[in-house]
Design an enzyme around this catalytic site. Structure first.
Site, PDB file in Angstrom:
ATOM      1  N   CYS A  14       6.159   5.047 -11.121  1.00  0.00           N
ATOM      2  CA  CYS A  14       6.682   5.863 -10.029  1.00  0.00           C
ATOM      3  C   CYS A  14       6.591   5.161  -8.669  1.00  0.00           C
ATOM      4  O   CYS A  14       6.871   5.780  -7.634  1.00  0.00           O
ATOM      5  CB  CYS A  14       5.947   7.204  -9.962  1.00  0.00           C
ATOM      6  SG  CYS A  14       6.403   8.352 -11.268  1.00  0.00           S
TER       7      CYS A  14
ATOM      8  N   HIS B 179       7.395  14.458 -14.287  1.00  0.00           N
ATOM      9  CA  HIS B 179       7.876  13.649 -15.402  1.00  0.00           C
ATOM     10  C   HIS B 179       8.740  14.434 -16.372  1.00  0.00           C
ATOM     11  O   HIS B 179       9.051  13.941 -17.467  1.00  0.00           O
ATOM     12  CB  HIS B 179       6.692  12.999 -16.126  1.00  0.00           C
ATOM     13  CG  HIS B 179       6.049  11.908 -15.327  1.00  0.00           C
ATOM     14  ND1 HIS B 179       5.095  12.159 -14.390  1.00  0.00           N
ATOM     15  CD2 HIS B 179       6.270  10.561 -15.306  1.00  0.00           C
ATOM     16  CE1 HIS B 179       4.709  11.028 -13.816  1.00  0.00           C
ATOM     17  NE2 HIS B 179       5.421  10.038 -14.358  1.00  0.00           N
TER      18      HIS B 179
ATOM     19  N   CYS C  67       0.728   6.946 -11.820  1.00  0.00           N
ATOM     20  CA  CYS C  67       1.840   6.433 -12.611  1.00  0.00           C
ATOM     21  C   CYS C  67       2.435   5.234 -11.910  1.00  0.00           C
ATOM     22  O   CYS C  67       3.084   5.354 -10.864  1.00  0.00           O
ATOM     23  CB  CYS C  67       2.897   7.530 -12.800  1.00  0.00           C
ATOM     24  SG  CYS C  67       4.309   6.978 -13.790  1.00  0.00           S
TER      25      CYS C  67
ATOM     26  N   CYS D 237     -10.629 -29.475  10.682  1.00  0.00           N
ATOM     27  CA  CYS D 237     -10.090 -28.215  11.196  1.00  0.00           C
ATOM     28  C   CYS D 237     -10.207 -27.083  10.193  1.00  0.00           C
ATOM     29  O   CYS D 237     -10.413 -25.929  10.579  1.00  0.00           O
ATOM     30  CB  CYS D 237      -8.640 -28.400  11.628  1.00  0.00           C
ATOM     31  SG  CYS D 237      -7.534 -28.917  10.297  1.00  0.00           S
TER      32      CYS D 237
ATOM     33  N   HIS E  43       7.748   7.402 -18.617  1.00  0.00           N
ATOM     34  CA  HIS E  43       6.622   6.834 -17.865  1.00  0.00           C
ATOM     35  C   HIS E  43       5.301   7.090 -18.592  1.00  0.00           C
ATOM     36  O   HIS E  43       5.176   8.066 -19.335  1.00  0.00           O
ATOM     37  CB  HIS E  43       6.564   7.439 -16.467  1.00  0.00           C
ATOM     38  CG  HIS E  43       7.677   6.972 -15.576  1.00  0.00           C
ATOM     39  ND1 HIS E  43       7.740   7.297 -14.241  1.00  0.00           N
ATOM     40  CD2 HIS E  43       8.767   6.189 -15.828  1.00  0.00           C
ATOM     41  CE1 HIS E  43       8.825   6.753 -13.714  1.00  0.00           C
ATOM     42  NE2 HIS E  43       9.462   6.091 -14.663  1.00  0.00           N
TER      43      HIS E  43
ATOM     44  N   HIS F 292      -2.652 -28.407   9.785  1.00  0.00           N
ATOM     45  CA  HIS F 292      -3.698 -28.152  10.779  1.00  0.00           C
ATOM     46  C   HIS F 292      -4.048 -26.668  10.791  1.00  0.00           C
ATOM     47  O   HIS F 292      -3.169 -25.811  10.904  1.00  0.00           O
ATOM     48  CB  HIS F 292      -3.239 -28.589  12.162  1.00  0.00           C
ATOM     49  CG  HIS F 292      -4.268 -28.396  13.235  1.00  0.00           C
ATOM     50  ND1 HIS F 292      -5.530 -28.956  13.163  1.00  0.00           N
ATOM     51  CD2 HIS F 292      -4.238 -27.687  14.391  1.00  0.00           C
ATOM     52  CE1 HIS F 292      -6.222 -28.618  14.232  1.00  0.00           C
ATOM     53  NE2 HIS F 292      -5.471 -27.843  14.983  1.00  0.00           N
TER      54      HIS F 292
ATOM     55  N   CYS G 145       1.037  17.851  -3.856  1.00  0.00           N
ATOM     56  CA  CYS G 145       0.410  19.085  -3.371  1.00  0.00           C
ATOM     57  C   CYS G 145      -0.850  18.861  -2.557  1.00  0.00           C
ATOM     58  O   CYS G 145      -1.346  19.794  -1.924  1.00  0.00           O
ATOM     59  CB  CYS G 145       0.114  20.017  -4.555  1.00  0.00           C
ATOM     60  SG  CYS G 145      -1.224  19.415  -5.622  1.00  0.00           S
TER      61      CYS G 145
END
Length: 914
Positions: free
Chosen positions: A751, A773, A748, A549, A781, A826, A740
């Site tokens: 984030c 940031h 990042c 199978c 970050h 199976h 934007c």
């Protein structure tokens, strides 16, 4: 695209990465496109040279246009074709089918030679071979290149599509639905037609007709040592031959041959060992014609004249009486009565035999009595020689009659049996197994008689684990190892009949699936009613047998409705390939894929042939009988045997080299916030946590779910995403700023889940990255730069200056086309019936039902799933969550969401190039 006479046209022989242009400026979202082997190209620039001085050409695809490919002719990446070859290849829509025609020099040559009036064979969906007459050759309105108009033979009436009219223009006249227009990949010259395709084919047919040889004819071959008699077992052109010479397969009476009727990997006919030969047709004569030329008289055969001890009698018109003695008396001569008024009796002197020689009573049904008589004569000769040797000083005396067993001839072992062969031990009831070892055992009385070590299908009381007298010869589960003389084994009759022509119907049902040659495309444009009648139902799909199978479900998903994996079916053999490479491809393509697409059903014997080859050639034991997982099968087929190019190029952060793979295993820490995760979410999370990137856009993507073994699942339910967006995991893909919408230059990872769900929320342009940031929670970050190609930066800046707005950035999305699931060991699969969001789905189980018990067979089934698209839509997530108990879900939906093991994705626009 220019069309001036000096245009140079080429065909691509290997898959390449090209660049797609739009308005003359490169756009990154289309800059990297996989261009498949078989693509037609036009050379557009003079050659340049790389750092090693190797010439590089720039070529452009003919369809679709504006995709450039750089090739190195010195490495045979391309081959030039002339204008006529271009016109023949251009109408073939699928690259894999086009390259198959090009690589077959005979096929392409037939296309060049075909002319109106020739007999042809047409390959249509559901009708693999239809005979017809070529009525038109040329271009068609709105179509590029040369196509062929064929009037089908009267017995195929109604299987055509027209009466010779194409787009309201008549090209020939025939009855309604008896005409078709097809490209070259759906037509071949008919060598049996009375209409000659070319003088060579015509001369071959005339040669066969003049010689008049047919299977079963008795022939004579005039060797250097005199005439040798035999029987015609096969007539035709040798497989893979570049010439059309007619060859005859002969089983000779005497052992003057060199085999058993096998040519390379092809079984042409069956014969006794060392009695088979392939002889040019012009080197043979019919036996009666040869004897007529000799014109013997009665005096010629007077007693005492020099005669051979084994007399080769003319076979067809001389009858050997039923009363030939089987106990040969002690006499100086043996006379054979010949019932013929025109021929004298044949008398052959034989040396004295001091005892009776018992000839085995049983004989094969197809044994010619004359041949049996000749074999008996040969046995008498051998016994005579033994008698003379026994009278010499120092020789062993022959035991007197009654002190030894009857000297019945022990049948020789089947020469085709080898390690890996599926066999049955001849007893009642038979035992079935696989040969794991062949050789001699310690203290064996007759070491020249080979012993087979078998791994049996079922445990037996006398079984071992592959050891004999504490010596290990192979490994297998306990009580499944069994040692037996090889001559007591024969091919498993469930897969091969007594003539070696495939599985017997009463072992796997009456639905036979003969091999289908040529190139068969997947079923397409089927309505729901057609899917219900053609695709769905019992005895549909691939029949399962003996833990197959995992392989049935995977093959069904890979090949039934898509061509994305077809590239492995058409790659020519290389020097580093296995010797059996072409046999594997033929079994897979002509024994499984083509019948599945053409007849919608494949019987288990075809899959067992593939399993036998995988077991023989691969390094994963137990492929014949044990439970396996799909990834093991894919690794063996794609990586070890067909040596396909890996689908994925994955690179970890700070790693110097990328890793290649055929599938991607989802591996991550569990996110408890995901109540009903999708493959999109888990895919992105896996790349994020492991800091991975895809180096290039894959043509197909196999995702393995986050589950381990048969029981452990990281998530109770997973929804397969109908579309998989891979834009944010590509190493060099342009991305939009999450804030934007401008071109993003940074991402990042910290984030993630801050500004929304998904990797698209961690991409920023530089101003937005800086502002985001400034927050004290995100000050630490560490955003990473996104690699954006210079050509796309120029394009983006150019478009922004013209319009004053941020140009939209296309995203790379792949389409779900199959899901392989597992439940209680199976495997089953869900497969999409064609491209597009609205294409219907079917469910496949290779062992849905069973006929009979141990000696019975499995019944596969394909079911229509009309509601699957609805349940996979985001609108139904709440409905799924609401039904907390899995039993509250529809049966197939429960399997899909709870038992998903692998999800397969493809590009609908790239599949045509693969």
């Amino acid at each position: 695209m220019s069309e001036y006479p000096q245009d140079e046209y080429y065909i691509l022989l290997t898959t390449k990465i090209g660049k797609k242009k739009e308005s003359g400026i490169l756009r990154k979202s289309y800059s990297r496109v996989e261009v498949l082997a078989g693509t037609l190209l036009l050379r557009v620039s003079d050659s340049e040279r790389d750092e090693n001085g190797i010439a590089i050409w720039t070529l452009e695809t003919l369809e679709p246009e504006n995709i450039e490919v750089e090739c190195k002719p010195v490495f045979d990446e391309i081959k030039q074709i002339d204008r006529l070859e271009l016109q023949l290849l251009q109408p073939i829509p699928v690259c894999s089918e086009r390259i198959a025609v090009y690589m077959n020099s005979n096929w392409l040559q037939e296309g060049l030679n075909l002319k109106v009036g020739d007999g042809v064979i047409v390959y249509l969906k559901g009708h693999p071979e239809l005979q017809g007459l070529l009525r038109y050759r040329g271009e068609l309105p709105g179509q590029k290149g040369i196509q062929f108009g064929v009037e089908l033979a009267p017995e195929h009436r109604g299987k055509g599509t027209c009466d010779g009219v194409f787009r309201k223009k008549r090209f020939f006249t025939c009855e309604p639905n008896c005409g078709v227009f097809v490209p070259l990949h759906k037509i071949r010259a008919d060598p049996t037609s009375r209409h000659a395709v070319n003088t060579a084919t015509a001369s071959l047919r005339q040669e066969i007709a003049e010689c008049g040889l047919r299977i079963g004819n008795q022939i004579v071959w005039l060797s250097d040592n005199g005439p040798e008699y035999g029987e015609v077992k096969w007539v035709g052109v040798l497989p893979d031959s570049r010439r059309n010479d007619i060859t005859v397969g002969v089983e000779f009476v005497n052992p003057v041959g060199s085999g058993t009727g096998k040519y390379k990997s092809h079984r042409l006919f069956h014969a006794k060992p060392q009695h088979a030969s392939l002889v040019p047709i012009m080197g043979l004569m019919k036996a009666e014609e040869y004897l007529a030329m000799q014109a013997p008289t009665a005096d010629t055969f007077a007693y005492g004249s020099p005669q051979p001890e084994v007399v080769a009698l003319p076979p067809e018109d001389i009858k050997v009486p039923e009363t030939i003695e089987r106990v040969i008396p002690n006499s100086q001569q043996v006379e054979v009565e010949v019932h013929s008024s025109n021929r004298p009796q044949f008398v052959s002197p034989v040396k004295p035999i001091p005892q009776k020689v018992y000839i085995e009573e049983s004989r094969e049904p197809s044994m010619n009595p004359l041949y049996e008589y000749q074999i008996n004569q040969k046995l008498k000769k051998e016994q005579s020689q033994q008698s003379l040797q026994s009278s010499e000083p120092g020789s062993q005396s022959i035991e007197p009659p009654g002190t030894r067993k009857s000297m019945k001839s022990i049948p020789p072992a089947d020469p085709d049996l080898e390690v890996g062969s599926m066999v049955e031990v001849m007893q009642n009831p038979p035992l079935y197994g696989v040969i794991r070892w062949v050789g001699s055992l310690p203290d064996q009385k007759e070491p020249t008689r080979p012993i087979a070590g078998l791994e049996m299908e079922e445990e037996i009381s006398a079984g071992t684990d592959g050891t004999f007298k504490k010596i290990r010869y192979f490994s297998c589960p306990d009580k499944k190892g069994f040692f037996v003389p090889l001559y007591k084994c024969r091919k498993d009759k469930r897969f091969v009949d007594q003539h070696g022509r495939g599985a017997l119907g009463n072992n796997f049902g009456s639905f036979e699936t003969p091999d289908v040659h040529g190139n068969i495309s997947p079923p397409d444009s089927l309505s729901e009613s057609e899917i219900g009648t053609k695709i769905c139902g019992k005895q549909k799909g691939i029949q399962g047998h003996h833990n197959s199978c995992y392989l049935d479900a995977t093959l069904f998903a890979m090949f039934y409705f898509t061509t994305v994996y077809d590239g492995i079916l058409y790659r020519p053999k290389r020097l580093d390939d296995h010797q059996e490479y072409e046999e594997v491809i033929n079994v897979l393509k002509e024994g499984i894929v083509n019948p599945l697409r053409c007849h919608f059903y494949v019987r288990a014997d075809k899959v067992m042939k593939l399993r036998h080859l995988l077991d023989k050639l691969g390094n994963i034991p137990g492929m014949m009988s044990e439970e396996k997982d799909p990834e093991e099968f894919l690794s063996l087929l794609l990586g070890q045997i067909t040596k396909a190019d890996p689908f994925l190029q994955i690179k970890a952060e700070n790693a110097e080299e990328s890793q290649q793979s055929f599938l991607f295993q989802l591996f991550m820490e569990k996110d408890e916030r995901l109540v009903l995760p999708t493959t999109q979410q888990l895919f992105e999370l896996s790349f994020l946590q492991n800091r991975l990137k895809l180096q290039e856009r894959p043509s197909c993507l196999i995702i393995q779910m986050p589950r381990f073994g048969k029981d452990f699942k990281m998530y109770k339910r997973i929804v397969p995403s109908v579309e998989l967006d891979i834009t944010d995991v590509l190493e060099k893909a342009p991305r939009e700023c999450n804030i934007c919408g401008d071109l993003a230059c940074f991402e990042c990872r910290e984030c993630y889940n801050t500004h929304g769900d998904g990797l698209n929320t961690i991409a920023f342009c530089k101003p937005c990255k800086d502002r985001n940031h400034l927050h004290k929670l995100r000050a630490r970050h560490q955003p990473q730069k996104i690699c954006v190609p210079e050509e796309y930066l120029e394009y983006h800046s150019h478009q922004k200056n013209i319009t004053g707005q941020n140009p939209s950035i296309s995203r790379d999305k792949m389409e779900l086309f199959a899901v392989v699931c597992i439940q209680t060991s199976h495997y089953v699969s869900f497969v999409k019936c064609g491209p597009g969001k609205d294409a219907p789905w079917v469910f496949f189980d290779s062992m849905a039902d069973r006929m009979g018990e141990q000696s019975g067979y499995n019944i596969p089934e394909v079911q229509f799933c009309p509601d699957l698209n609805k349940w996979l839509s985001p609108e139904y997530n709440k409905e799924i969550i609401k039904r907390e108990d899995d039993k509250d879900l529809p049966e197939n939906i429960k399997r899909l969401l709870c038992d998903a093991y692998m999800c397969m994705y493809q590009y609908s626009d790239v599949a045509m190039f693969k």
